[in-house]
Design a protein around this motif. Structure first.
Motif, mmCIF file in Angstrom:
data_model
loop_
_atom_site.group_PDB
_atom_site.id
_atom_site.type_symbol
_atom_site.label_atom_id
_atom_site.label_comp_id
_atom_site.label_asym_id
_atom_site.label_seq_id
_atom_site.Cartn_x
_atom_site.Cartn_y
_atom_site.Cartn_z
ATOM 1 N N GLY A 227 22.722 36.999 122.269
ATOM 2 C CA GLY A 227 21.808 36.272 121.599
ATOM 3 C C GLY A 227 20.498 35.890 122.444
ATOM 4 O O GLY A 227 19.500 35.333 122.194
ATOM 5 N N GLY A 228 20.704 36.478 123.736
ATOM 6 C CA GLY A 228 19.405 36.671 124.643
ATOM 7 C C GLY A 228 19.333 35.408 125.623
ATOM 8 O O GLY A 228 18.346 35.532 126.512
ATOM 9 N N GLY A 229 20.542 34.729 125.855
ATOM 10 C CA GLY A 229 20.660 33.787 126.835
ATOM 11 C C GLY A 229 21.256 34.462 128.160
ATOM 12 O O GLY A 229 21.511 35.725 128.220
ATOM 13 N N GLU A 230 21.476 33.805 129.260
ATOM 14 C CA GLU A 230 21.933 34.233 130.613
ATOM 15 C C GLU A 230 23.563 34.230 130.351
ATOM 16 O O GLU A 230 24.306 34.120 131.425
ATOM 17 C CB GLU A 230 21.451 33.521 131.717
ATOM 18 C CG GLU A 230 19.930 33.909 131.963
ATOM 19 C CD GLU A 230 19.358 33.404 133.361
ATOM 20 O OE1 GLU A 230 20.172 33.203 134.030
ATOM 21 O OE2 GLU A 230 18.331 33.703 133.501
ATOM 22 N N GLY A 231 24.286 33.512 129.211
ATOM 23 C CA GLY A 231 25.603 33.336 129.265
ATOM 24 C C GLY A 231 26.042 31.759 129.780
ATOM 25 O O GLY A 231 27.184 31.434 129.740
ATOM 26 N N ALA A 232 25.175 31.050 130.032
ATOM 27 C CA ALA A 232 25.073 29.816 130.670
ATOM 28 C C ALA A 232 23.791 29.027 130.958
ATOM 29 O O ALA A 232 22.809 29.724 130.654
ATOM 30 C CB ALA A 232 25.860 29.976 132.100
ATOM 31 N N PRO A 233 23.653 27.751 131.308
ATOM 32 C CA PRO A 233 24.812 26.920 130.942
ATOM 33 C C PRO A 233 24.886 26.762 129.324
ATOM 34 O O PRO A 233 23.869 26.654 128.610
ATOM 35 C CB PRO A 233 24.529 25.514 131.598
ATOM 36 C CG PRO A 233 23.020 25.876 132.303
ATOM 37 C CD PRO A 233 22.540 27.348 131.688
ATOM 38 N N LEU A 234 26.109 26.508 129.018
ATOM 39 C CA LEU A 234 26.334 26.328 127.480
ATOM 40 C C LEU A 234 26.278 24.945 127.123
ATOM 41 O O LEU A 234 26.662 24.505 126.057
ATOM 42 C CB LEU A 234 27.928 26.893 127.205
ATOM 43 C CG LEU A 234 27.994 28.508 127.436
ATOM 44 C CD1 LEU A 234 29.374 29.025 126.673
ATOM 45 C CD2 LEU A 234 26.613 29.149 126.675
ATOM 46 N N ALA A 235 26.238 24.027 128.066
ATOM 47 C CA ALA A 235 26.429 22.664 128.166
ATOM 48 C C ALA A 235 25.555 21.839 127.058
ATOM 49 O O ALA A 235 25.698 21.000 126.523
ATOM 50 C CB ALA A 235 26.383 21.822 129.394
ATOM 51 N N LYS B 273 34.445 16.477 131.075
ATOM 52 C CA LYS B 273 33.281 16.699 130.161
ATOM 53 C C LYS B 273 33.302 18.144 129.774
ATOM 54 O O LYS B 273 32.907 18.543 128.928
ATOM 55 C CB LYS B 273 31.962 16.313 130.728
ATOM 56 C CG LYS B 273 30.857 16.610 130.115
ATOM 57 C CD LYS B 273 29.544 15.786 130.345
ATOM 58 C CE LYS B 273 28.451 16.264 129.819
ATOM 59 N NZ LYS B 273 27.861 17.575 130.366
ATOM 60 N N GLU B 274 33.348 19.095 130.731
ATOM 61 C CA GLU B 274 33.270 20.478 130.488
ATOM 62 C C GLU B 274 34.383 21.005 129.660
ATOM 63 O O GLU B 274 33.946 21.997 128.884
ATOM 64 C CB GLU B 274 33.067 21.203 131.964
ATOM 65 C CG GLU B 274 31.959 21.010 132.424
ATOM 66 C CD GLU B 274 31.449 22.079 133.612
ATOM 67 O OE1 GLU B 274 32.491 22.577 134.381
ATOM 68 O OE2 GLU B 274 30.177 21.895 133.986
ATOM 69 N N ALA B 275 35.496 20.622 129.911
ATOM 70 C CA ALA B 275 36.701 21.021 128.865
ATOM 71 C C ALA B 275 36.153 20.594 127.531
ATOM 72 O O ALA B 275 36.794 21.352 126.665
ATOM 73 C CB ALA B 275 37.998 20.600 129.530
ATOM 74 N N ILE B 276 35.798 19.328 127.472
ATOM 75 C CA ILE B 276 35.589 19.068 126.096
ATOM 76 C C ILE B 276 34.467 19.897 125.463
ATOM 77 O O ILE B 276 34.486 20.223 124.412
ATOM 78 C CB ILE B 276 34.851 17.539 126.193
ATOM 79 C CG1 ILE B 276 36.237 16.504 126.675
ATOM 80 C CG2 ILE B 276 34.458 16.891 124.702
ATOM 81 C CD1 ILE B 276 35.722 15.029 127.015
ATOM 82 N N LEU B 277 33.287 20.080 126.150
ATOM 83 C CA LEU B 277 32.341 20.911 125.626
ATOM 84 C C LEU B 277 32.814 22.315 125.243
ATOM 85 O O LEU B 277 32.442 22.772 123.861
ATOM 86 C CB LEU B 277 31.488 21.473 127.026
ATOM 87 C CG LEU B 277 30.577 22.549 126.823
ATOM 88 C CD1 LEU B 277 29.709 22.144 125.841
ATOM 89 C CD2 LEU B 277 30.114 23.433 128.187
ATOM 90 N N PHE B 278 34.108 22.940 125.589
ATOM 91 C CA PHE B 278 34.474 24.009 124.915
ATOM 92 C C PHE B 278 35.344 23.724 123.563
ATOM 93 O O PHE B 278 35.181 24.513 122.836
ATOM 94 C CB PHE B 278 35.374 25.119 126.055
ATOM 95 C CG PHE B 278 34.398 25.631 126.799
ATOM 96 C CD1 PHE B 278 33.516 26.622 126.539
ATOM 97 C CD2 PHE B 278 34.155 24.984 128.253
ATOM 98 C CE1 PHE B 278 32.505 27.236 127.400
ATOM 99 C CE2 PHE B 278 32.978 25.574 129.168
ATOM 100 C CZ PHE B 278 32.291 26.635 128.686
ATOM 101 N N ALA B 279 35.816 22.639 123.648
ATOM 102 C CA ALA B 279 36.566 22.324 122.344
ATOM 103 C C ALA B 279 35.496 21.885 121.362
ATOM 104 O O ALA B 279 35.431 22.419 120.102
ATOM 105 C CB ALA B 279 37.137 20.870 122.406
#
Ligand SMILES: Nc1ncnc2c1ncn2[C@@H]1O[C@H](COP(=O)(O)OP(=O)(O)OP(=O)(O)O)[C@@H](O)[C@H]1O
Ligand SMILES: CC(=O)N[C@H]1[C@@H]2OC[C@@H](O2)[C@@H](O)[C@@H]1O[C@H](C)C(=O)O
Length: 403
Positions: A164-172, A364-370
């Motif tokens: 989609g044009g991003g750098e793959g991160a941060p997804l936060a 927090k980061e594990a929650i983010l992927f949920a």
């Protein structure tokens, strides 16, 4: 109809879903396993964290990952073997957690598996004119997680962000925006992992397009590597004791900061490929500090992480007052040396951890992927920060069926 497709349709229309989020970051400390009950979706998402555990990586697992981690040249055979091996390892960790929590896998709706980043290659880092794209690679195959747990699994979230044009991160940015926006307060969510990053959240309901997240530079990664090199057997500087006993060396700090990443426009991402031991060794050479003691080196590295954050905050707000409310998460939140340095460099900020917002900082980061998996199944692409800030409006995660 494939029964798993039917199951997905049913899940999508349920009022809430029970999703296990998995994250294993650049610190290689272990696999974070967050069992979340997510009610609703989009701006209406509500989180209840039912269980959380970090399943530590053994030394042998860490050594296996380090064989390829952030290395430009690796054995292709080894990399190929690691992909399903990590998938199986993560599936076994889920089974172990569910046994311990006395929960039947059939009572879990989805697994959201980040996998293990082994190489991150945004354009500005790989600088190969023949590849005009950003790339990142996570191992821990999702099909193996699905088959090994019997639970429908979403994985490999970062590829869609790249596409989609991003750098793959941060997804936060996505999860932070959906869970933690407030109508009363502009916020910075600062995650101090191996790499540090923050999300800017405008007040809920206002200027959603201005929300974004960016990496800021090293968080703990150089601190950890330096401790490991000087004190074999230790993984990190517990409670920042060594760093707090040292003094910042201005010459070394200046040499470390003399890198284009710190002046590059936001948002930007990075990894240990750049901020690794070679970068530190070069700065030590330039500043004639190869003989500097461990404590002073760690004090300087904690300062570097804080200056990286402060510079990115200033760049984001162009000298305007930035949000006062800063909520910290990630392992670095436990490091008083890092926190003291941050407070010095962002004197106007009111620091708290994300616990004040009801989100366990280590989870927090594990929650983010949920949350991302919940969106992929039940919602629509999250439309925030489009355009200038390059937060593509996409749904993320590839779907693996257990059978
Ligand atoms: N008590 C403590 N004192 C000092 N540092 C700590 C403490 N607890 C954790 N840390 C730091 O936090 C690190 C782990 O952080 P975390 O789990 O957030 O990293 P990560 O998720 O792997 O990183 P990333 O977000 O970059 O992927 C440890 O390696 C250590 O540097
Ligand atoms: C490529 C990759 O794995 N990046 C991680 C890493 O760890 C911290 C920082 O660098 C962040 O950009 C990202 O993780 C978090 C979860 C993110 O995408 O928001």
């Amino acid at each position: 109809m494939n029964p798993y497709v039917a199951r997905l349709c049913q899940l999508a229309s349920q009022p809430s879903r029970r999703i296990i989020g998995l994250m294993s970051g650049t610190s290689l400390d272990g696999l974070d396993v967050a069992l979340c009950r997510l009610t609703g979706h989009g701006a209406g998402t509500r989180l209840a964290l039912e269980q959380f555990r970090t399943v530590p990586y053994t030394d042998a697992t860490r050594a296996r990952i380090r064989t390829v981690f952030a290395r430009e040249q690796v054995s292709l055979e080894y990399l190929t073997l690691l992909n399903p091996w990590l998938g199986n390892l993560h599936a076994a960790a889920i089974r172990e957690c569910l046994r311990e929590w006395n929960i039947n896998p059939a009572d879990i709706d989805l697994v959201a598996s980040h996998g293990q980043t082994v190489y991150h290659a945004p354009r500005h880092q790989h600088q190969r004119p023949d590849f005009d794209l950003n790339a990142t690679l996570q191992l821990g195959d999702g099909d193996h997680v699905a088959v090994g747990t019997g639970i429908i699994t979403l994985s490999d979230f970062r590829q869609k962000h790249l596409a989609g044009g991003g750098e793959g991160a941060p997804l936060a940015a996505y999860g932070d925006f959906l869970l933690l926006s407030s109508p009363d307060e502009e916020r910075l969510l600062l995650n101090l992992g191996g790499i540090a990053n923050f999300t800017y959240l405008p007040r809920a309901g206002q200027a959603a397009h201005t929300a974004f997240s960016t990496d800021t530079g090293p968080g703990n990664t150089l601190l950890d590597a330096t401790v490991r090199a000087h004190r074999p057997g230790l993984q990190y500087d517990e409670d920042g004791r060594l760093a707090l006993a040292g003094r910042v060396h201005e010459g070394l700090l200046a040499a470390l900061l003399d890198h284009p990443f710190f002046a590059a426009p936001l948002p930007k991402t990075t990894g240990p490929e750049l901020f690794g031991v070679a970068y530190l060794a070069a700065a030590q050479q330039h500043s004639a500090t190869t003989a500097l003691g461990l404590e002073d080196t760690l004090a300087t590295l904690a300062e570097l992480s804080a200056v990286g954050v402060a510079r990115a905050v200033r760049a984001a707000f162009g000298g305007q007052p930035s949000p006062e409310a800063v909520y910290v998460s990630g392992g670095g939140a436990h490091n008083p040396a890092l926190r003291a340095a941050l407070q010095r460099h962002l004197p106007a900020a009111r620091f708290a951890t994300t616990e004040a917002l009801g989100v366990l900082p280590d989870a927090k980061e594990a929650i983010l992927f949920a949350v991302l998996a919940n969106e992929a199944v039940a919602s629509q692409p999250v439309a925030i920060g489009q355009g200038r800030q390059r937060v593509p409006a996409v749904t993320m995660g590839k779907i693996s069926f257990p059978g």
